[in-house]
Design an enzyme around this catalytic site. Sequence first.
Site, PDB file in Angstrom:
ATOM      1  CB  CYS A   1       1.236   5.876  -0.997  1.00  0.00           C
ATOM      2  SG  CYS A   1      -0.394   5.417  -0.354  1.00  0.00           S
TER       3      CYS A   1
ATOM      4  NE  ARG B   1      -2.249   2.233  -0.711  1.00  0.00           N
ATOM      5  CZ  ARG B   1      -2.906   2.513  -1.828  1.00  0.00           C
ATOM      6  NH1 ARG B   1      -4.139   2.061  -1.998  1.00  0.00           N
ATOM      7  NH2 ARG B   1      -2.358   3.217  -2.789  1.00  0.00           N
TER       8      ARG B   1
END
Length: 269
Positions: free
Chosen positions: A230, A226
């Site tokens: 980003c 994740r």
Amino acid sequence: MKKTLARELMALVALSAAFGAAHAQGTAAEGIAKYREMLQDGNPAELFEMKGEELWKQKRGPKNASLEQCDLGKGPGVIKGAFVEMPRFFADTGRVQDLETRLITCMETLQGFKAEDITKTPFGRGEMANVTALATYVATASKGMDFNLPQAHAQEKLMFESGKRMFFTRGGTHDFSCASCHGSDDKRIRLQDLPNLTKNPGDGIGFAAWPAYRVSNSQMWGMQQRLNDCFRQQRFPEPKFGSDATIALGVYMGVNAKGAESIVPAIKR
């Protein structure tokens, strides 16, 4: 008289447009929430959890051993409650580790795998896919528990301050930071609500929702992936798996999530 009437009509039109936009936004958010609720009953993350449990108990690697003596901070083999207290400092490695990096340490010390080989493997492949499944299994054991990351050790405090600084650091071709998307309330991108991660975002939001199953690409993502994505969206260079940068950001978000209830394994768009 005509000018006054025209101004009133313009104001009415503007007010109507604003109301319509707000209503549309609310309707879209409600629709996404209902969509996720419907998917939750058959969340494919359960398959990853089952695979992770098998891997935890299975004797593997050059040492032909299981991970049942892996110490995740609560003692050898204890998984319940471990996830909601990580990242944390581990004396045997002398560093702060999150769940995924700690699992790799156990795979190396207990089973004989080479940590360097695992961390070089792309997400979703080989032993890296197994790490994600293991993280899903371990994290699910703490479902419904509140986050309470320790901050007693000097390195834990240092990681929090480092993560905080990184969260607000702008850079890349678009001059973005983590805070550009997650630094204030009531932000969205397309149909996606963006939680404010500079404070406790609430139960099952932000840090308290990963690992999660991504419906859009049919993949299970841990926090390391994740964060990696980003950085990509910010047009930053891709971080190394388990780098101090990703761990520090995890500590910052995790400490801010204190008291928030974990809903892992979650399901995302």
